[in-house]
Design an enzyme around this catalytic site. Structure first.
Site, PDB file in Angstrom:
ATOM      1  N   GLU A   1       0.823  -1.224   0.000  1.00  0.00           N
ATOM      2  CA  GLU A   1       0.000   0.000   0.000  1.00  0.00           C
ATOM      3  C   GLU A   1       0.854   1.271   0.000  1.00  0.00           C
ATOM      4  O   GLU A   1       0.532   2.278   0.625  1.00  0.00           O
ATOM      5  CB  GLU A   1      -0.974  -0.008   1.178  1.00  0.00           C
ATOM      6  CG  GLU A   1      -1.976  -1.163   1.101  1.00  0.00           C
ATOM      7  CD  GLU A   1      -2.907  -1.249   2.299  1.00  0.00           C
ATOM      8  OE1 GLU A   1      -2.842  -0.372   3.187  1.00  0.00           O
ATOM      9  OE2 GLU A   1      -3.703  -2.206   2.366  1.00  0.00           O
TER      10      GLU A   1
ATOM     11  N   GLU B   1      -5.192  -7.921  -0.742  1.00  0.00           N
ATOM     12  CA  GLU B   1      -6.063  -7.920   0.433  1.00  0.00           C
ATOM     13  C   GLU B   1      -7.428  -7.399   0.003  1.00  0.00           C
ATOM     14  O   GLU B   1      -7.516  -6.481  -0.813  1.00  0.00           O
ATOM     15  CB  GLU B   1      -5.537  -6.987   1.535  1.00  0.00           C
ATOM     16  CG  GLU B   1      -4.195  -7.342   2.114  1.00  0.00           C
ATOM     17  CD  GLU B   1      -3.690  -6.249   3.067  1.00  0.00           C
ATOM     18  OE1 GLU B   1      -4.513  -5.402   3.508  1.00  0.00           O
ATOM     19  OE2 GLU B   1      -2.488  -6.231   3.353  1.00  0.00           O
TER      20      GLU B   1
END
Length: 315
Positions: free
Chosen positions: A167, A263
């Site tokens: 991320e 995810e």
């Protein structure tokens, strides 16, 4: 002979076979996956079985950062390695990440106080990327702890889908928010070089894992370290935000490499996956399996003929 060379020319046969597996399902099928916390080991994967009757293909874990006993406690790291061996023996594909502590601090730390405390100041970032500085030396000491754990899996001939510093296109993690060659890409390449050239972690398949672009996460491309150090590209998608652009833009950047949902919170529907066919796997984040998803919808996804589970993988 493996059809799809890994970026590490010395990748083990098992690692190259795993990469071939991911390529083989891309566009045709999708692997189910479930992430777990260090303390809970496989609890959430087992929960997926209780809901669906089948075991997810991917078993996900984290090396943690926090005090002993916490769900992300660093005291559980050896337990994670031991459980990874059991999971692999049972037929799971292993994927591991690490919420790394800031290189200016010592473990254990808290999530909001260190990991998710905004970008590292520029001067400290520059030192992190400069050999001979105190921060660079501290970073080496920290990553070498993780390398020693991964070495145990290498020596057991267990391949790992390794997704470090995820991320990065958001600014919530200390390693995030920096575009360009001296930004995040340099840190990723620095880790790749140490793990591959110093520690010879040839069992790793390198997964570059961004967040799906949104108001607080920039476009993928500015953070990409290069095809020579990335085997698979992934995106994290939360809040049921399965925009077609999240898939298509990552697919374009991948330029023939597999893409995956690193995810997810709310799981994608079978219909969404029909429109976004190149995702090679999805992995639900820990408690989100039950807290953010309806059990009937989980069962419907897992029963989809496109979804593969443990024991169903080709080869």
């Amino acid at each position: 002979m493996n059809r799809h060379p890994a970026v590490n020319p010395n990748a083990t046969h098992a690692a190259r076979a795993l990469l071939d597996l991911v390529y083989s399902v891309s566009g045709e099928r999708i692997l189910s996956g479930q992430h777990n916390t260090p303390r809970e080991l496989s609890f959430y994967s087992d929960e997926a079985v209780r809901i669906t009757g089948v075991y997810p293909a991917l078993w996900g874990q984290d090396f943690g950062f926090s005090e002993a006993g916490d769900m992300d406690g660093i005291n559980f790291r050896q337990d994670v390695i031991d459980e990874a061996k059991k999971q692999y023996a049972a037929g799971s594909t292993v994927t591991i990440m690490w919420h790394a502590v800031r290189p200016t601090e010592n473990e254990p730390v808290t999530f909001l106080g260190s990991i998710c405390n905004g970008m590292l100041p520029q001067a400290e970032w520059d030192d992190l990327l400069t050999e001979g500085t105190d921060i660079h030396a501290r970073w080496i000491a920290q990553v070498d702890v993780i390398a020693a754990l991964l070495t145990q899996l290498r020596d057991a001939d267990i391949p790992v889908l390794w997704r470090p510093y995820h991320e990065m296109n958001g600014s919530w993690f200390w390693w995030g928010g920096r575009e360009g060659a001296r930004g995040y890409a340099a840190l990723y390449r620095q880790l790749y070089e140490r793990f591959v050239s110093v520690h010879h972690l040839d069992n790793l398949i390198w997964v570059w894992n961004a967040n799906a672009p949104r108001s607080d996460a920039a476009a993928y491309a500015g953070f990409y370290p290069g095809h020579d150090v990335v085997d698979i590209l992934a995106a994290d998608v939360y809040a049921n935000d399965y925009r077609q652009s999240h898939h298509d833009e990552l697919l374009e950047l991948a330029d023939g490499r597999p893409i995956a949902l690193g995810e997810v919170g709310v799981l994608p529907t079978p219909e969404a996956l029909e429109n976004q066919r190149q995702w090679a796997w999805f992995m639900t984040w820990t408690t989100f399996l039950t807290q953010e998803n309806d059990a009937d919808e989980v069962r419907r996804l897992f029963a989809s003929p496109r979804v593969l589970h443990r024991g169903e993988l080709p080869g």
